[in-house]
Scaffold this active site. Sequence first.
Site, PDB file in Angstrom:
ATOM      1  N   GLY A   7      59.724  -4.954 -18.211  1.00 15.29           N
ATOM      2  CA  GLY A   7      59.110  -4.741 -17.163  1.00 15.29           C
ATOM      3  C   GLY A   7      58.963  -3.220 -17.172  1.00 15.29           C
ATOM      4  O   GLY A   7      59.900  -2.543 -16.163  1.00 15.29           O
ATOM      5  N   LEU A  11      59.558   2.992 -13.557  1.00 14.57           N
ATOM      6  CA  LEU A  11      60.863   3.047 -13.478  1.00 14.57           C
ATOM      7  C   LEU A  11      61.472   2.607 -15.000  1.00 14.57           C
ATOM      8  O   LEU A  11      62.169   3.306 -15.338  1.00 14.57           O
ATOM      9  CB  LEU A  11      61.247   1.806 -12.461  1.00 14.57           C
ATOM     10  CG  LEU A  11      62.835   1.795 -12.160  1.00 14.57           C
ATOM     11  CD1 LEU A  11      63.167   1.624 -10.794  1.00 14.57           C
ATOM     12  CD2 LEU A  11      63.388   0.708 -12.908  1.00 14.57           C
ATOM     13  N   ASN A 102      62.938  -4.151  -6.603  1.00 15.84           N
ATOM     14  CA  ASN A 102      62.809  -4.048  -5.251  1.00 15.84           C
ATOM     15  C   ASN A 102      63.464  -4.969  -4.648  1.00 15.84           C
ATOM     16  O   ASN A 102      63.196  -6.025  -4.836  1.00 15.84           O
ATOM     17  CB  ASN A 102      61.794  -3.456  -4.827  1.00 15.84           C
ATOM     18  CG  ASN A 102      61.479  -2.054  -5.183  1.00 15.84           C
ATOM     19  OD1 ASN A 102      62.103  -1.169  -4.922  1.00 15.84           O
ATOM     20  ND2 ASN A 102      60.131  -1.771  -5.575  1.00 15.84           N
ATOM     21  N   LYS A 184      69.087   0.150   0.993  1.00 17.72           N
ATOM     22  CA  LYS A 184      67.619   0.685   0.528  1.00 17.72           C
ATOM     23  C   LYS A 184      66.490  -0.078   1.237  1.00 17.72           C
ATOM     24  O   LYS A 184      65.412   0.516   1.568  1.00 17.72           O
ATOM     25  CB  LYS A 184      67.599   0.300  -1.205  1.00 17.72           C
ATOM     26  CG  LYS A 184      66.373   0.776  -1.897  1.00 17.72           C
ATOM     27  CD  LYS A 184      66.305   2.161  -1.928  1.00 17.72           C
ATOM     28  CE  LYS A 184      64.875   2.594  -2.458  1.00 17.72           C
ATOM     29  NZ  LYS A 184      64.684   2.445  -3.696  1.00 17.72           N
TER      30      LYS A 184
END
Lengths: 304, 304
Positions: A7, A11, A102, A184
């Site tokens: 992925g 990031l 996330n 978060k």
Amino acid sequence: MNIAVVGAGALGLYYGALLQRAGHSVRFLLRRDYQAIREKGLYVTSPQGDFHLNKVRCALDSAELGPVELVLVGLKTFANHRLAELVAPLMTGETCVLTLQNGLGNEELLAEAFGADRVLGGIAFLCSNRGEPGIVHHLGQGRIRLGEFRGGLSDRATVLAALFSDAGIPCEAVADLQRARWEKLVWNIPFNGLCALTGKTVTELLAHKDTRREIQSLMAEVIAAGNAQNLSCPIDAAPFIAQMISATEGMHDYRPSMMIDRFEGRPLELEAIYGIPLARAAERQVEMVRVAMLQALLDLGEKH
Amino acid sequence: MNIAVVGAGALGLYYGALLQRAGHSVRFLLRRDYQAIREKGLYVTSPQGDFHLNKVRCALDSAELGPVELVLVGLKTFANHRLAELVAPLMTGETCVLTLQNGLGNEELLAEAFGADRVLGGIAFLCSNRGEPGIVHHLGQGRIRLGEFRGGLSDRATVLAALFSDAGIPCEAVADLQRARWEKLVWNIPFNGLCALTGKTVTELLAHKDTRREIQSLMAEVIAAGNAQNLSCPIDAAPFIAQMISATEGMHDYRPSMMIDRFEGRPLELEAIYGIPLARAAERQVEMVRVAMLQALLDLGEKH
């Protein structure tokens, strides 16, 4: 260390590039950027100094990347139905998987596929965007907090945190990953969603008095839901909200990933950031009224 | 009857045209449509039959329209700072003002300027849009519920209701105008706001499960706030919500006025439909959490 990045969005490319620059053997599973990176390597622009990696190991199929010691997962969660299949060829009995994705539910998916003791999770505080293929823009921050899916502070997590820190990624091992994830979410739930819904940046949202108040109320809802999850110690709402707001005021006109996803017509990470947190809250009889409304309006704008 | 229409948007033009067609002496205060209507008259398209008024009395200044027996106010509430000044030249000691504007606070403004016993309010259930200058499109419905600002069922209200009904505008006089206004807000608050915010029609909103649930929750918040306002009898939430939803399902892809205002870059009627209702709720210690969030997000999109 042999590391595979699954992925490789903004990031994954950024962290993978820093790890390779620090001397680790990094391999990237790519899709969009494959051709560009094969031809021209990977460029990173950063306020800490731009750099270029000339030779980058990458493939379109994770089977070609061989088994590794560490799998770093940066996959968008809306692609999680493919997560286990993408990671499987990279695993040996000793491989650790660290998901920096996330929201909630990612560690659980990996644990189901590979065993809970293979799985760590991390929260990345990173402002970065993809540029043209082969280019990633680091805008600021980059800190990671990581921990064991099973909980507790392990030697393994401490070693990984040191490895990241040595590569220029400030990193801290935490004993309560679950708490770090909810902390978060206190940021992600208001800002990702409201920016995606309204097309305004975090700075524009905070400059508007009533929206700023709603952001604080959304944060309070998330903290109440998090504090119902048997965290090692509760999140102290008032100071934590003040700190989040103040940190966000330093992010000048930042556009969160979900806002960019919507602009570019990609699906949003609604399940990981809203759906699962809402379900976990409901399991503990906590209602997140504003969060549910935000999720509904975001989902309304999706292609169904 | 001598009637002046102030604020001749889709609503004012449509009702004024029906009243003129029924034989009343109607004068329109115009702005955008002045030239077109002077030259070509006023066209109404309607599923009940199109019609055309060849000769229409109109002016750009209400002083030219002379005093009348009834002033019909259809002005957008965001222009309310001019309301008293526009209406004043039309008033004698006997003139009644009937405001058909959206939301709360309009009767109060008129009462302050002209005395409470001059003022009636009405709620229009009308689907209509402006077309090219000089053309108004009646899409469906058109019913009015009107009553005295001071409350109670007056002869005057009953006579006016009969006059409207005779002109082809189904009309009912009500004793509790306040209650009728809150009932209308139960529809306006969710649908006007959500359509304007998301760009979706009422039909698209209702077809989306989670948004439909939010609409019902928004309606319940408005009913709770309304029922705290000393209404003559409370609104019965469950059946009223069911009836509103069912009525809206008959409005195929209807775009409420606020959605059109946003599309066309006009200000939204936020104060009348959200701000004042939120303040009235707060005065009675009723919190409308979802309504406040919706207002914040709508206001965020305004030009400030």
